[in-house]
Design a protein around this motif. Structure first.
Motif, PDB file in Angstrom:
ATOM      1  N   ASP A  97       4.503  -8.731   9.218  1.00 36.43           N
ATOM      2  CA  ASP A  97       3.428  -9.690   9.447  1.00 36.43           C
ATOM      3  C   ASP A  97       2.094  -9.145   8.942  1.00 36.43           C
ATOM      4  O   ASP A  97       2.013  -8.061   8.366  1.00 36.43           O
ATOM      5  CB  ASP A  97       3.345 -10.085  10.923  1.00 36.43           C
ATOM      6  CG  ASP A  97       3.190  -8.890  11.839  1.00 36.43           C
ATOM      7  OD1 ASP A  97       3.028  -7.768  11.333  1.00 36.43           O
ATOM      8  OD2 ASP A  97       3.218  -9.088  13.064  1.00 36.43           O
ATOM      9  N   ASN A  98       1.051  -9.947   9.129  1.00 33.34           N
ATOM     10  CA  ASN A  98      -0.291  -9.602   8.649  1.00 33.34           C
ATOM     11  C   ASN A  98      -0.301  -9.280   7.157  1.00 33.34           C
ATOM     12  O   ASN A  98      -0.964  -8.345   6.719  1.00 33.34           O
ATOM     13  CB  ASN A  98      -0.861  -8.419   9.439  1.00 33.34           C
ATOM     14  CG  ASN A  98      -1.266  -8.827  10.845  1.00 33.34           C
ATOM     15  OD1 ASN A  98      -1.877  -9.875  11.038  1.00 33.34           O
ATOM     16  ND2 ASN A  98      -0.896  -8.032  11.826  1.00 33.34           N
ATOM     17  N   SER A  99       0.448 -10.051   6.380  1.00 38.71           N
ATOM     18  CA  SER A  99       0.495  -9.855   4.937  1.00 38.71           C
ATOM     19  C   SER A  99      -0.418 -10.890   4.283  1.00 38.71           C
ATOM     20  O   SER A  99      -0.211 -12.086   4.464  1.00 38.71           O
ATOM     21  CB  SER A  99       1.923 -10.035   4.404  1.00 38.71           C
ATOM     22  OG  SER A  99       2.811  -9.171   5.073  1.00 38.71           O
ATOM     23  N   THR A 214      -0.934  -5.664   2.480  1.00 32.98           N
ATOM     24  CA  THR A 214      -0.846  -5.927   3.914  1.00 32.98           C
ATOM     25  C   THR A 214      -1.962  -5.161   4.605  1.00 32.98           C
ATOM     26  O   THR A 214      -2.574  -4.261   4.036  1.00 32.98           O
ATOM     27  CB  THR A 214       0.499  -5.459   4.513  1.00 32.98           C
ATOM     28  OG1 THR A 214       0.440  -4.064   4.765  1.00 32.98           O
ATOM     29  CG2 THR A 214       1.645  -5.773   3.607  1.00 32.98           C
ATOM     30  N   VAL A 215      -2.231  -5.527   5.839  1.00 33.08           N
ATOM     31  CA  VAL A 215      -3.266  -4.819   6.578  1.00 33.08           C
ATOM     32  C   VAL A 215      -2.837  -3.387   6.880  1.00 33.08           C
ATOM     33  O   VAL A 215      -3.634  -2.595   7.359  1.00 33.08           O
ATOM     34  CB  VAL A 215      -3.594  -5.532   7.913  1.00 33.08           C
ATOM     35  CG1 VAL A 215      -4.168  -6.901   7.664  1.00 33.08           C
ATOM     36  CG2 VAL A 215      -2.372  -5.612   8.802  1.00 33.08           C
ATOM     37  N   TYR A 216      -1.566  -3.090   6.628  1.00 31.03           N
ATOM     38  CA  TYR A 216      -1.085  -1.740   6.898  1.00 31.03           C
ATOM     39  C   TYR A 216      -1.267  -0.808   5.717  1.00 31.03           C
ATOM     40  O   TYR A 216      -0.938   0.366   5.788  1.00 31.03           O
ATOM     41  CB  TYR A 216       0.404  -1.794   7.262  1.00 31.03           C
ATOM     42  CG  TYR A 216       0.692  -2.687   8.435  1.00 31.03           C
ATOM     43  CD1 TYR A 216       0.060  -2.492   9.667  1.00 31.03           C
ATOM     44  CD2 TYR A 216       1.568  -3.758   8.334  1.00 31.03           C
ATOM     45  CE1 TYR A 216       0.290  -3.309  10.744  1.00 31.03           C
ATOM     46  CE2 TYR A 216       1.811  -4.593   9.415  1.00 31.03           C
ATOM     47  CZ  TYR A 216       1.177  -4.366  10.622  1.00 31.03           C
ATOM     48  OH  TYR A 216       1.412  -5.186  11.672  1.00 31.03           O
ATOM     49  N   ASN A 217      -1.812  -1.321   4.611  1.00 31.07           N
ATOM     50  CA  ASN A 217      -1.961  -0.482   3.435  1.00 31.07           C
ATOM     51  C   ASN A 217      -2.811   0.746   3.693  1.00 31.07           C
ATOM     52  O   ASN A 217      -2.645   1.773   3.064  1.00 31.07           O
ATOM     53  CB  ASN A 217      -2.585  -1.269   2.285  1.00 31.07           C
ATOM     54  CG  ASN A 217      -1.546  -2.027   1.476  1.00 31.07           C
ATOM     55  OD1 ASN A 217      -0.477  -2.329   2.002  1.00 31.07           O
ATOM     56  ND2 ASN A 217      -1.831  -2.323   0.225  1.00 31.07           N
ATOM     57  N   ASN A 218      -3.771   0.624   4.632  1.00 31.02           N
ATOM     58  CA  ASN A 218      -4.667   1.757   4.860  1.00 31.02           C
ATOM     59  C   ASN A 218      -3.947   2.995   5.364  1.00 31.02           C
ATOM     60  O   ASN A 218      -4.500   4.077   5.317  1.00 31.02           O
ATOM     61  CB  ASN A 218      -5.804   1.368   5.816  1.00 31.02           C
ATOM     62  CG  ASN A 218      -5.284   0.892   7.164  1.00 31.02           C
ATOM     63  OD1 ASN A 218      -4.091   0.916   7.415  1.00 31.02           O
ATOM     64  ND2 ASN A 218      -6.199   0.461   8.028  1.00 31.02           N
ATOM     65  N   VAL A 219      -2.711   2.853   5.862  1.00 28.93           N
ATOM     66  CA  VAL A 219      -2.004   4.054   6.322  1.00 28.93           C
ATOM     67  C   VAL A 219      -1.603   4.927   5.150  1.00 28.93           C
ATOM     68  O   VAL A 219      -1.236   6.079   5.328  1.00 28.93           O
ATOM     69  CB  VAL A 219      -0.739   3.702   7.142  1.00 28.93           C
ATOM     70  CG1 VAL A 219      -1.108   2.869   8.351  1.00 28.93           C
ATOM     71  CG2 VAL A 219       0.315   3.013   6.299  1.00 28.93           C
TER      72      VAL A 219
END
Length: 221
Positions: A97-99, A214-219
């Motif tokens: 999600d959050n894509s 995605t919002v997770y790219n920052n990891v």
């Protein structure tokens, strides 16, 4: 009709209605109903009329409550989704999600239709909390017919839904363990999940390179 009749009927009606409008209303409604029935017994109405006032709410409670909650759920502001997988799908289907490139899914009867590709992957544009949503799972046959998959922890049926929940992809980057959260549904017989399968590795690499936003790219930064 004397005051005992009026008070008794009033308490019966209030006791009957409270569970529909107050959380845990049965704790209040049932005692009021009982008190109302006892009070009514001291009234001047005929026995037949008293029984009608007491028994009718008891008979109608279940069908009315079922209809009430079905209608309330239909209009409730809660995520209601149908997960639609390819025919004969077996394995772990995942939803990231959050894509910001997430797919747009149509709604049918106020239920969002999340359609997976043949790899069992779907990208959802906003937050999806599968465990707190009301979801159903289907497989879609070539003729377009949908087959409902029911939750079953003990079944020999290869199309049983065995599990659902939240997990994450894990990847070691620069000696740090990074992860991408996702929701999943697992369909099929008991099997060991192949977390390092080709499709998952490819997906992680695409997100790592920024090719999938995605919002997770920052990891990975």
């Amino acid at each position: 009709m004397n005051k005992f009749d009026k008070i008794g009927i009033g308490l019966i009606i209030i006791g009957f209605l409270i569970p529909f409008f107050v959380f845990m209303g049965g704790i209040i409604g049932v005692p009021l109903f009982v008190i109302g029935a006892i009070t009514l017994s001291f009234g001047t109405l005929k026995l037949k009329q008293k029984l009608i006032w007491i028994l009718t709410p008891l008979i109608l409670y279940y069908p009315i409550s079922k209809a009430y909650y079905e209608i309330a759920f239909y209009f409730a502001d809660i995520q209601k989704v149908d997960l639609i997988l390819p025919a004969d799908f077996k394995g772990t289907a995942i939803i990231i999600d959050n894509s910001d490139f997430g797919q747009t899914f149509e709604k049918v009867n106020r239920r969002e239709q999340i359609i997976f590709d043949e790899n069992g992957i779907a990208f959802y544009p906003t937050e999806l909390e599968l465990q707190s949503s009301r979801f159903r799972v289907f497989t879609k046959k070539k003729n377009g017919e949908l087959k409902r998959i029911l939750l079953s922890s003990k079944s020999s049926d290869k199309t049983s839904l065995l599990a659902y929940g939240e997990s994450s992809f894990e990847k070691t980057i620069e000696s740090e363990n990074k992860h991408i959260p996702y929701d999943f549904v697992r369909i099929g017989e008991n099997f060991t999940e192949q977390s390092n399968s080709e499709k998952r590795c490819e997906l992680i690499e695409l997100i790592k390179k920024g090719e999938l936003k995605t919002v997770y790219n920052n990891v990975y930064n």
